[in-house]
Design a protein around this motif. Structure first.
Motif, PDB file in Angstrom:
ATOM      1  N   PRO A 204       0.835  -1.201   0.000  1.00 41.03           N
ATOM      2  CA  PRO A 204       0.000   0.000   0.000  1.00 41.03           C
ATOM      3  C   PRO A 204       0.878   1.263   0.000  1.00 41.03           C
ATOM      4  CG  PRO A 204      -0.050  -1.091   2.165  1.00 41.03           C
ATOM      5  CD  PRO A 204       0.731  -1.980   1.250  1.00 41.03           C
ATOM      6  N   HIS A 207       1.678   3.972   3.798  1.00 40.72           N
ATOM      7  CA  HIS A 207       2.632   3.791   4.888  1.00 40.72           C
ATOM      8  C   HIS A 207       4.046   4.007   4.364  1.00 40.72           C
ATOM      9  CE1 HIS A 207       0.080   2.602   8.088  1.00 40.72           C
ATOM     10  NE2 HIS A 207      -0.250   1.415   7.631  1.00 40.72           N
ATOM     11  N   HIS A 209       6.624   2.095   4.202  1.00 45.04           N
ATOM     12  CA  HIS A 209       7.250   1.050   3.385  1.00 45.04           C
ATOM     13  C   HIS A 209       6.967   1.243   1.885  1.00 45.04           C
ATOM     14  CE1 HIS A 209       8.401  -3.525   3.452  1.00 45.04           C
ATOM     15  NE2 HIS A 209       9.022  -2.869   2.515  1.00 45.04           N
ATOM     16  N   LYS A 230      -2.664  -4.057  -5.234  1.00 39.97           N
ATOM     17  CA  LYS A 230      -2.491  -4.728  -3.939  1.00 39.97           C
ATOM     18  C   LYS A 230      -1.678  -6.005  -4.143  1.00 39.97           C
ATOM     19  CE  LYS A 230      -5.892  -7.068  -2.102  1.00 39.97           C
ATOM     20  NZ  LYS A 230      -6.343  -8.434  -2.060  1.00 39.97           N
ATOM     21  N   PHE A 231      -1.406  -6.714  -3.054  1.00 37.40           N
ATOM     22  CA  PHE A 231      -0.682  -7.980  -3.175  1.00 37.40           C
ATOM     23  C   PHE A 231      -1.657  -9.064  -3.638  1.00 37.40           C
ATOM     24  CE2 PHE A 231       0.872 -12.059  -1.806  1.00 37.40           C
ATOM     25  CZ  PHE A 231       2.217 -12.007  -2.142  1.00 37.40           C
ATOM     26  N   THR A 251       4.597 -11.443   5.323  1.00 46.65           N
ATOM     27  CA  THR A 251       3.440 -12.173   4.766  1.00 46.65           C
ATOM     28  C   THR A 251       3.590 -12.386   3.259  1.00 46.65           C
ATOM     29  OG1 THR A 251       2.018 -11.277   6.492  1.00 46.65           O
ATOM     30  CG2 THR A 251       0.911 -12.116   4.531  1.00 46.65           C
ATOM     31  N   ARG A 255       3.454 -16.180   1.840  1.00 48.23           N
ATOM     32  CA  ARG A 255       2.442 -16.527   0.833  1.00 48.23           C
ATOM     33  C   ARG A 255       3.104 -17.049  -0.446  1.00 48.23           C
ATOM     34  NH1 ARG A 255      -2.539 -12.075   1.173  1.00 48.23           N
ATOM     35  NH2 ARG A 255      -3.060 -12.527   3.336  1.00 48.23           N
ATOM     36  N   SER A 277       9.162  -4.254   8.089  1.00 48.81           N
ATOM     37  CA  SER A 277       7.918  -3.834   8.761  1.00 48.81           C
ATOM     38  C   SER A 277       7.521  -4.761   9.888  1.00 48.81           C
ATOM     39  CB  SER A 277       6.704  -3.696   7.819  1.00 48.81           C
ATOM     40  OG  SER A 277       6.985  -2.883   6.733  1.00 48.81           O
ATOM     41  N   ARG A 299      15.609  -5.503   6.581  1.00 49.12           N
ATOM     42  CA  ARG A 299      15.982  -4.175   7.119  1.00 49.12           C
ATOM     43  C   ARG A 299      14.966  -3.764   8.179  1.00 49.12           C
ATOM     44  NH1 ARG A 299      11.474  -1.956   7.130  1.00 49.12           N
ATOM     45  NH2 ARG A 299      10.353  -1.497   5.293  1.00 49.12           N
ATOM     46  N   GLY A 301      12.948  -0.421  10.225  1.00 46.33           N
ATOM     47  CA  GLY A 301      12.652   1.007  10.278  1.00 46.33           C
ATOM     48  C   GLY A 301      11.404   1.298  11.071  1.00 46.33           C
ATOM     49  N   MET A 307      14.133   4.245   7.398  1.00 42.45           N
ATOM     50  CA  MET A 307      14.936   3.052   7.680  1.00 42.45           C
ATOM     51  C   MET A 307      16.171   3.374   8.533  1.00 42.45           C
ATOM     52  SD  MET A 307      13.070   0.826   6.444  1.00 42.45           S
ATOM     53  CE  MET A 307      11.735   1.918   6.900  1.00 42.45           C
ATOM     54  N   GLY A 405       0.500  -8.700   9.536  1.00 45.61           N
ATOM     55  CA  GLY A 405       0.716  -8.507   8.090  1.00 45.61           C
ATOM     56  C   GLY A 405       1.345  -7.160   7.779  1.00 45.61           C
ATOM     57  N   PHE A 407       0.784  -4.359   9.402  1.00 42.48           N
ATOM     58  CA  PHE A 407      -0.003  -3.247   9.958  1.00 42.48           C
ATOM     59  C   PHE A 407       0.125  -3.246  11.480  1.00 42.48           C
ATOM     60  CE2 PHE A 407      -3.141  -3.479   6.196  1.00 42.48           C
ATOM     61  CZ  PHE A 407      -2.441  -2.498   5.510  1.00 42.48           C
ATOM     62  N   ARG A 468     -10.780  -3.117   9.816  1.00 42.30           N
ATOM     63  CA  ARG A 468     -10.865  -4.580   9.774  1.00 42.30           C
ATOM     64  C   ARG A 468      -9.627  -5.269  10.350  1.00 42.30           C
ATOM     65  NH1 ARG A 468     -11.062  -9.051  10.339  1.00 42.30           N
ATOM     66  NH2 ARG A 468     -11.480 -10.790   8.936  1.00 42.30           N
ATOM     67  N   ARG A 473      -9.184 -11.588  16.222  1.00 46.90           N
ATOM     68  CA  ARG A 473      -9.560 -12.784  15.456  1.00 46.90           C
ATOM     69  C   ARG A 473     -10.350 -13.735  16.347  1.00 46.90           C
ATOM     70  NH1 ARG A 473      -7.945 -13.763  10.275  1.00 46.90           N
ATOM     71  NH2 ARG A 473      -6.977 -11.729  10.400  1.00 46.90           N
TER      72      ARG A 473
HETATM   73  C1  MCA Z   1      -5.963  -7.215   5.215  1.00 49.21           C
HETATM   74  N1  MCA Z   1      -6.675  -7.759   6.215  1.00 49.21           N
HETATM   75  C2  MCA Z   1      -5.880  -7.911   7.267  1.00 49.21           C
HETATM   76  C3  MCA Z   1      -4.634  -7.414   6.864  1.00 49.21           C
HETATM   77  N2  MCA Z   1      -4.717  -6.988   5.591  1.00 49.21           N
HETATM   78  N3  MCA Z   1      -6.096  -8.419   8.495  1.00 49.21           N
HETATM   79  C4  MCA Z   1      -5.064  -8.426   9.343  1.00 49.21           C
HETATM   80  N4  MCA Z   1      -3.837  -7.953   9.023  1.00 49.21           N
HETATM   81  C5  MCA Z   1      -3.596  -7.441   7.802  1.00 49.21           C
HETATM   82  N5  MCA Z   1      -2.390  -6.963   7.494  1.00 49.21           N
HETATM   83  C6  MCA Z   1      -8.064  -8.185   6.245  1.00 49.21           C
HETATM   84  C7  MCA Z   1      -8.789  -7.941   4.974  1.00 49.21           C
HETATM   85  O1  MCA Z   1      -9.489  -6.726   5.136  1.00 49.21           O
HETATM   86  C8  MCA Z   1      -9.693  -9.144   4.858  1.00 49.21           C
HETATM   87  O2  MCA Z   1     -10.839  -8.957   5.601  1.00 49.21           O
HETATM   88  C9  MCA Z   1      -8.972 -10.233   5.501  1.00 49.21           C
HETATM   89  O3  MCA Z   1      -8.044  -9.580   6.379  1.00 49.21           O
HETATM   90  C10 MCA Z   1      -8.207 -11.117   4.603  1.00 49.21           C
HETATM   91  O4  MCA Z   1      -7.667 -10.352   3.601  1.00 49.21           O
HETATM   92  P1  MCA Z   1      -6.587 -10.868   2.608  1.00 49.21           P
HETATM   93  O5  MCA Z   1      -7.176 -10.861   1.231  1.00 49.21           O
HETATM   94  O6  MCA Z   1      -5.940 -12.093   3.086  1.00 49.21           O
HETATM   95  O7  MCA Z   1      -5.577  -9.706   2.810  1.00 49.21           O
HETATM   96  P2  MCA Z   1      -4.860  -8.929   1.737  1.00 49.21           P
HETATM   97  O8  MCA Z   1      -5.744  -7.902   1.155  1.00 49.21           O
HETATM   98  O9  MCA Z   1      -4.214  -9.921   0.839  1.00 49.21           O
HETATM   99  O10 MCA Z   1      -3.765  -8.141   2.600  1.00 49.21           O
HETATM  100  C11 MCA Z   1      -2.785  -8.787   3.334  1.00 49.21           C
HETATM  101  C12 MCA Z   1      -1.481  -8.068   3.089  1.00 49.21           C
HETATM  102  C13 MCA Z   1      -1.717  -6.560   3.380  1.00 49.21           C
HETATM  103  C14 MCA Z   1      -1.027  -8.252   1.671  1.00 49.21           C
HETATM  104  C15 MCA Z   1      -0.431  -8.632   4.030  1.00 49.21           C
HETATM  105  O11 MCA Z   1      -2.179  -6.387   4.691  1.00 49.21           O
HETATM  106  C16 MCA Z   1      -0.511  -5.732   3.125  1.00 49.21           C
HETATM  107  O12 MCA Z   1      -0.232  -5.311   2.007  1.00 49.21           O
HETATM  108  N6  MCA Z   1       0.243  -5.416   4.185  1.00 49.21           N
HETATM  109  C17 MCA Z   1       1.380  -4.534   4.113  1.00 49.21           C
HETATM  110  C18 MCA Z   1       1.303  -3.513   5.198  1.00 49.21           C
HETATM  111  C19 MCA Z   1       2.409  -2.466   5.079  1.00 49.21           C
HETATM  112  O13 MCA Z   1       2.705  -1.944   4.034  1.00 49.21           O
HETATM  113  N7  MCA Z   1       3.028  -2.184   6.197  1.00 49.21           N
HETATM  114  C20 MCA Z   1       4.152  -1.244   6.247  1.00 49.21           C
HETATM  115  C21 MCA Z   1       3.956  -0.261   7.364  1.00 49.21           C
HETATM  116  P3  MCA Z   1     -12.181  -9.744   5.275  1.00 49.21           P
HETATM  117  O14 MCA Z   1     -11.896 -11.190   5.590  1.00 49.21           O
HETATM  118  O15 MCA Z   1     -13.176  -9.132   6.175  1.00 49.21           O
HETATM  119  O16 MCA Z   1     -12.447  -9.520   3.830  1.00 49.21           O
HETATM  120  S1  MCA Z   1       5.358   0.839   7.407  1.00 49.21           S
HETATM  121  C22 MCA Z   1       6.256   0.146   8.627  1.00 49.21           C
HETATM  122  O17 MCA Z   1       5.824  -0.743   9.277  1.00 49.21           O
HETATM  123  C23 MCA Z   1       7.689   0.510   8.905  1.00 49.21           C
HETATM  124  C24 MCA Z   1       8.053   1.920   8.688  1.00 49.21           C
HETATM  125  C25 MCA Z   1       8.591  -0.377   8.112  1.00 49.21           C
HETATM  126  O18 MCA Z   1       9.589  -0.818   8.712  1.00 49.21           O
HETATM  127  O19 MCA Z   1       8.303  -0.635   6.956  1.00 49.21           O
END
Ligand code: MCA
Ligand code: AMP
Length: 505
Positions: A204, A207, A209, A230-231, A251, A255, A277, A299, A301, A307, A405, A407, A468, A473
């Motif tokens: 996304p 954020h 990352h 998205k992924f 994740t 996956r 992350s 890495r 950050g 970072m 994941g 977040f 969400r 869970r």
């Molecule tokens: C989506 N869902 C989640 C998450 N993502 N639940 C818990 N944790 C998550 N991370 C929800 C969805 O809304 C969906 O709800 C259900 O879980 C299953 O979705 P799914 O299709 O499996 O998920 P997805 O859409 O494939 O997303 C998973 C993901 C995504 C690909 C891991 O969350 C993602 O792109 N995460 C990256 C986050 C990120 O960029 N973090 C960096 C932060 P329902 O079942 O109701 O439909 S920056 C940071 O942390 C620092 C600075 C750093 O070091 O980087």
């Protein structure tokens, strides 16, 4: 004077017909195409009355136009405030109010929900949809594709990113032009990004990352990105042969490993896989190398710092570690109580200082003073140690935080809601291991004497208020929470009791 971020990341590509965004439908946006859209958007933003230093709160789906709003803000000197698309209206109202944003950009479907919140503080609302339509783009298309960048000082704000707090409300991390630029240039060098790189971008862009680490590094190097909404495993597997690098949260890697189509051959033209992350399990690192021959580069950050450390590009990428402090970052491990530096190898809190470290929390001088020392060291709240070879190991968190994941979830925010539910005396939210998301929240509830809370309605109340990914869970009932002699809830005991809840057979 110039505009550090715009000039160095964006302006240097003006007029270049080199590929920048490769879209899943086969379309390519060149740097020139992208900068045209950005300039039109900068004209649209200033046309709406925004001035340098004003904040624009943006909650929109990932698209080239959404990324161009970031570029437009840099160009016009406006502070970019991206927001997770999963946030509920109730969560959004806090960010809009706290930042005193002058403009809210959202999906058409959210306009009516956000209007009253925005209007309450004289902010305007414009829309931007995932297909690039919406009122903001309509305005932009009527504008000239050129905009003289606003003059900015390196210490002027470029972005405000909210990060949750362990005790109360989220805090806006103030990131300057110099913070973002220095980190982009350091990482470009460390990870050897060049104009020949094609980054598989499935993160996304709200954020650090996906927005700064991935996008800024590619912009700094002049390379291109395969820009996915998205992924999606099928898209990733289909497009990997056209890429040279990928950045992801753990994740992504688990996956990929869970799919037999992900083979050594598919990854043969990739030169680099980066993870961050959240902690990457050493086991994932090893399985990935067995499958592909590649060693993932991990890495570390934070939103406040971008970072801080990285495993080496050349040299050993050590599983279970986050590598060395980046060349322009100082890192020390200190005693959490006294702040004194601990001897090499001992576990303490990680502190960092460098050009990447933010200016403080938006209008929260007390919270800034508590975490950012006067000498410039930022107290990360992560517990770690440095081994004999200088590799940094993150061994835990001093802060009560769950990372699902990638977040961040702050248990306190969920506990406050759970405690308010009928029949609930008190609650504790803990992170337990989860095979897909790494960790996931579980809510432990203690009923009021003689009551039995209805777990379905408790969960419904949470769903109404929180994004969400923050929903527990599972909710479980206990007669009492385990406490130490001081009366403090022993979350470690709960984490241990429930650690197998989502274990895979
Ligand atoms: C989506 N869902 C989640 C998450 N993502 N639940 C818990 N944790 C998550 N991370 C929800 C969805 O809304 C969906 O709800 C259900 O879980 C299953 O979705 P799914 O299709 O499996 O998920 P997805 O859409 O494939 O997303 C998973 C993901 C995504 C690909 C891991 O969350 C993602 O792109 N995460 C990256 C986050 C990120 O960029 N973090 C960096 C932060 P329902 O079942 O109701 O439909 S920056 C940071 O942390 C620092 C600075 C750093 O070091 O980087
Ligand atoms: P955020 O505030 O969303 O930027 O999250 C930052 C937090 O993510 C850090 O304080 C760490 O706790 C965690 N984090 C980031 N990268 C890593 C990593 N490679 N290993 C372990 N934890 C990480």
């Amino acid at each position: 004077m110039g505009n550090p971020l715009y000039d160095r990341l964006f302006g240097r590509h003006l007029g270049k017909q080199t590929p920048f965004l490769l879209l899943p439908n086969g379309q390519t946006l060149t740097h020139a195409d992208f900068l045209d859209i950005a300039a039109r958007l900068a004209n649209a933003l200033t046309g709406l009355g925004l001035n340098p230093g004003d904040r624009v709160a943006v909650q929109v789906k990932k698209s080239p136009e959404a990324l161009a709003v970031y570029a437009a803000c840099a160009q016009a000197g406006i502070v970019f405030l991206p927001l997770n698309t999963a946030y509920t209206t109730s969560e959004l109202s806090y960010f809009i109010e706290n930042s005193a944003a002058s403009l809210v950009v959202c999906d058409e479907t959210q306009r009516e929900n956000l209007k009253p919140i925005a209007q309450a503080q004289n902010a305007k609302v414009e829309t931007l949809n995932s297909d690039g339509t919406g009122s903001l783009m309509r305005r932009a298309l009527g504008m000239l594709p050129a905009f003289a960048p606003a003059n900015r000082d390196p210490d002027d704000l470029a972005a405000l990113l909210y990060t949750s707090g362990t005790t109360g409300r989220s805090k806006g991390a103030m990131l300057t032009h110099a913070n973002l630029l220095s980190n982009a240039e350091t990482l470009k060098k460390e990870w050897r990004f060049t104009p020949n790189d094609v980054l598989l971008h499935a993160l996304p862009i709200f954020h650090t990352h996906g927005l700064f680490v991935a996008t800024n590094v590619v912009l700094a190097s002049g390379g291109a990105m395969i820009f996915l909404p998205k992924f999606d495993l099928d898209d990733i597997l289909r497009l990997m042969p056209q890429a040279t690098a990928m950045m992801g949260v753990p994740t992504f890697y688990t996956r990929l490993l869970g799919d037999d189509r992900f083979t050594r051959d598919l990854a043969k033209d990739m030169r680099l896989f980066i993870s961050g992350s959240a902690p990457l399990l050493a086991e994932t690192h090893e399985r990935f190398e067995d499958r592909t021959g590649h060693r993932i580069l991990e890495r570390y950050g934070m939103t406040e710092t971008n970072m801080n450390t990285s495993n080496p590009y050349d040299g050993e990428r050590r599983a279970g570690t986050v590598g060395f402090a980046l060349p322009d970052v100082e890192l020390k491990v200190t005693d959490p109580e006294t702040g004194t530096i601990l001897p090499q190898g001992e576990i303490g809190v990680i502190e960092v200082r460098g050009p990447n470290v933010f200016q403080g929390y938006w209008e929260m001088p007390d919270k800034t003073a508590a975490e950012l020392r006067e000498d410039g060291f930022f107290i990360t709240g992560d517990m770690g140690r440095v081994d004999d070879d200088g590799y940094v190991h993150i061994v835990g968190r001093g802060k009560d935080l769950i990372i699902s994941g990638g977040f961040n979830i702050y248990p306190k925010e969920i506990e406050l809601l759970l405690d308010d539910q009928p029949g609930v005396l008190e609650s504790a939210v803990i992170g337990v291991p989860h095979p897909d998301f790494g960790e996931t929240p579980v809510g432990v509830l203690v009923p009021e004497p003689g009551k039995s809370p209805d777990l379905t309605s408790v969960l419904a109340a949470v769903k109404n208020q929180l994004a969400r990914f923050k929903h527990p869970r599972k909710l479980v009932l206990l007669d009492a929470l385990p406490r130490n002699t001081m009366g403090k809830v022993q979350k470690n005991v709960l984490r241990d009791d429930f650690k197998e809840l989502f274990k895979q057979d």
